[in-house]
Design a protein around this motif. Structure first.
Motif, PDB file in Angstrom:
ATOM      1  N   GLU A   1      22.978  44.483  55.723  1.00 22.53           N
ATOM      2  CA  GLU A   1      21.679  44.482  55.635  1.00 22.53           C
ATOM      3  C   GLU A   1      21.691  45.551  56.857  1.00 22.53           C
ATOM      4  O   GLU A   1      20.388  45.898  56.541  1.00 22.53           O
ATOM      5  N   ALA A   2      22.280  45.205  57.936  1.00 21.95           N
ATOM      6  CA  ALA A   2      21.757  46.565  58.737  1.00 21.95           C
ATOM      7  C   ALA A   2      21.897  48.175  58.311  1.00 21.95           C
ATOM      8  O   ALA A   2      21.207  48.777  58.924  1.00 21.95           O
ATOM      9  N   THR A   3      22.700  47.925  57.375  1.00 24.16           N
ATOM     10  CA  THR A   3      23.291  49.770  57.520  1.00 24.16           C
ATOM     11  C   THR A   3      22.728  50.042  55.813  1.00 24.16           C
ATOM     12  O   THR A   3      23.010  50.785  55.195  1.00 24.16           O
ATOM     13  N   ALA A   4      22.552  49.155  54.967  1.00 26.37           N
ATOM     14  CA  ALA A   4      21.707  49.256  53.880  1.00 26.37           C
ATOM     15  C   ALA A   4      20.806  50.743  53.699  1.00 26.37           C
ATOM     16  O   ALA A   4      21.528  51.113  52.487  1.00 26.37           O
ATOM     17  N   ASP A   5      19.947  51.010  54.110  1.00 24.95           N
ATOM     18  CA  ASP A   5      19.509  52.160  54.387  1.00 24.95           C
ATOM     19  C   ASP A   5      20.218  53.214  54.770  1.00 24.95           C
ATOM     20  O   ASP A   5      20.002  54.550  53.773  1.00 24.95           O
ATOM     21  N   GLU A   6      20.991  52.993  55.368  1.00 25.18           N
ATOM     22  CA  GLU A   6      21.625  54.591  55.806  1.00 25.18           C
ATOM     23  C   GLU A   6      22.905  54.645  54.193  1.00 25.18           C
ATOM     24  O   GLU A   6      22.826  55.948  54.391  1.00 25.18           O
ATOM     25  N   MET A   7      23.368  53.196  54.365  1.00 27.18           N
ATOM     26  CA  MET A   7      24.167  53.874  53.225  1.00 27.18           C
ATOM     27  C   MET A   7      23.888  54.548  52.002  1.00 27.18           C
ATOM     28  O   MET A   7      25.131  55.042  51.538  1.00 27.18           O
TER      29      MET A   7
END
Length: 101
Positions: free
Chosen positions: A47-53
């Protein structure tokens, strides 16, 4: 003064260098994205890295598309251009224009 065919050779060599440089650039960008995706995946907090991924995956898709379009051109020079060089070397050894006035 360069002979007419030598001008074409110079242009092909320059084109080969440009295609190779561009292909290598996009391949390195793709590698950087893959490394970053692996780093983010190891964190375990999706969830914390989803946008960047998500952004990285979109960027990687565009970069791969460009690299795939350059690949046949790069392969043309890589796979067949050596033979051209050999033929040009033989041509230089047997240059009919050497004695021409």
């Amino acid at each position: 003064m360069a002979k007419p065919h030598e001008k074409y050779i110079d242009q092909l060599n320059a084109l080969n260098e440009l295609i190779t440089a561009d292909f290598d650039f996009y391949r390195e960008l793709n590698s950087q994205i893959d490394r970053r995706l692996n780093e983010l995946g190891k964190r375990g907090d999706i969830e914390a890295t989803a946008d960047e991924m998500r952004q990285l995956l979109a960027d990687r898709a565009r970069i791969k598309d460009t690299a795939l379009k350059l690949l046949p051109l790069r392969d043309f020079f890589r796979n067949h251009y050596g033979e051209v060089g050999e033929r040009l070397a033989r041509l230089a050894a047997y240059d009919r224009d050497k004695g021409a006035v």
